[in-house]
Design an enzyme around this catalytic site. Structure first.
Site, mmCIF file in Angstrom:
data_model
loop_
_atom_site.group_PDB
_atom_site.id
_atom_site.type_symbol
_atom_site.label_atom_id
_atom_site.label_comp_id
_atom_site.label_asym_id
_atom_site.label_seq_id
_atom_site.Cartn_x
_atom_site.Cartn_y
_atom_site.Cartn_z
ATOM 1 C CG ASN A 10 -13.363 4.377 -1.396
ATOM 2 O OD1 ASN A 10 -13.427 5.171 -2.430
ATOM 3 N ND2 ASN A 10 -11.948 4.124 -1.071
ATOM 4 C CB SER A 213 -10.002 -8.100 0.110
ATOM 5 O OG SER A 213 -8.849 -7.387 -0.782
ATOM 6 N N GLY A 234 -14.470 -1.327 -1.395
ATOM 7 C CA GLY A 234 -13.943 -0.837 -2.492
ATOM 8 C C GLY A 234 -14.195 -1.503 -4.070
HETATM 9 C C1 PEP Z 1 -11.050 0.390 0.300
HETATM 10 O O1 PEP Z 1 -11.005 1.313 -0.839
HETATM 11 O O2 PEP Z 1 -11.158 1.246 1.481
HETATM 12 C C2 PEP Z 1 -11.104 -0.766 0.140
HETATM 13 C C3 PEP Z 1 -11.399 -1.434 1.410
HETATM 14 O O3 PEP Z 1 -11.010 -1.508 -0.986
HETATM 15 P P1 PEP Z 1 -11.089 -3.078 -1.360
HETATM 16 O O4 PEP Z 1 -12.619 -3.313 -0.862
HETATM 17 O O5 PEP Z 1 -11.104 -3.120 -2.878
HETATM 18 O O6 PEP Z 1 -10.127 -3.718 -0.749
#
Ligand code: PEP
Length: 256
Positions: A10, A213, A234
């Site tokens: 994402n 994360s 993300g």
């Molecule tokens: C997300 O945007 O769905 C996400 C999991 O972001 P991150 O990996 O940065 O926590």
């Protein structure tokens, strides 16, 4: 039949056209085409069309981050999922940033899930509790509400087109990632709730991924959690080396 593993990137509201194209080019030279793993990129909506012309569709699938659920009409500024047919194969629905910043309700979300299915695009339904909800022991309740709310218009013929993403809100973009036991419990709750709604076979077959994360160091531990079929990444998906490492590690685990 074993479910394919999914690695979903994402990119959120990052990368302009040029940067997206360069990133995709570099990524395509660093990673291969894998058996049993679908790599799904979710770039900003305005880059989708040109990336869909650039991308090797055997290597990557594309996903929309957002869309409007009606197929056409006087909805200034919106993009219909019907306009994305042939460009994306997946679409995120109900991401916590959409729910919390843009106030999308379960009613909007269920209309979007249905619109995606109607247009032959697989919805990735994101659900997850906030830290307050977790601390009050409400995780199961919240997951159930979001599942029932999001899936209300989905028939048993279509349900396996839906991917469920378990994304605890407190773990998204925070570096405060869930531990694998927490993920295992939540994914078990999700499959049990799906079983109540659609029966045992669907509960077994439906693809459930974890997001929050994820880093190269934690990716394999999450993939080892029973019932987890993939990752939604993300921040780390914006870093070429990190995303490449995540993909390689999952490939090593799944295919070697
Ligand atoms: C997300 O945007 O769905 C996400 C999991 O972001 P991150 O990996 O940065 O926590």
């Amino acid at each position: 039949m074993a479910r394919n593993k999914l690695i979903i990137a994402n990119w959120k509201m990052n990368f302009d056209m040029h940067q997206s194209s360069i990133f995709l080019h570099k990524l395509s030279t660093k990673i291969g085409i894998y058996n049993n793993i679908d790599i799904i990129l979710s770039p900003s909506i305005f880059t989708l069309q040109s990336l869909s012309l650039q991308v090797n569709h055997n290597q990557f699938k594309l996903a929309a981050q957002n869309f409007y659920w009606r197929d056409q009409g006087a909805f200034t500024g919106e993009v219909a999922i019907s306009q994305l047919r042939g460009i994306v194969q997946y679409a995120l629905v109900g991401h916590s940033e959409r729910r919390n910043i843009f106030h999308e309700s379960d009613k909007d979300i269920r209309a979007k899930v249905a619109a995606a299915i109607r247009n032959d695009i697989r919805p990735i339904l994101c659900i997850g509790e906030t830290s307050d909800e977790r601390n009050h022991g409400e995780t199961s309740l919240v997951l159930n509400d979001q599942l029932v709310g999001g899936l209300a218009n989905v028939s048993s013929e279509d349900i396996e087109k839906v991917v469920i993403a378990y994304e605890p809100v407190w773990a998204i973009g925070s570096g405060d990632n869930a531990d694998p036991e927490q993920v295992q419990k939540a994914v078990k709750m999700i499959r049990t709730q799906v079983k109540h709604l659609y029966g045992e076979k669907v509960a077994k077959n439906i693809q459930v991924v974890y997001g929050g994360s994820v880093q190269p160091e934690s990716a394999v531990d999450y993939m080892a959690v029973p019932g987890v079929d993939g990752l939604l990444v993300g921040g780390a998906s914006l870093n070429l080396e990190k995303f490449e490492q995540i993909v390689q590690k999952i490939d090593n685990k799944v295919n070697k």
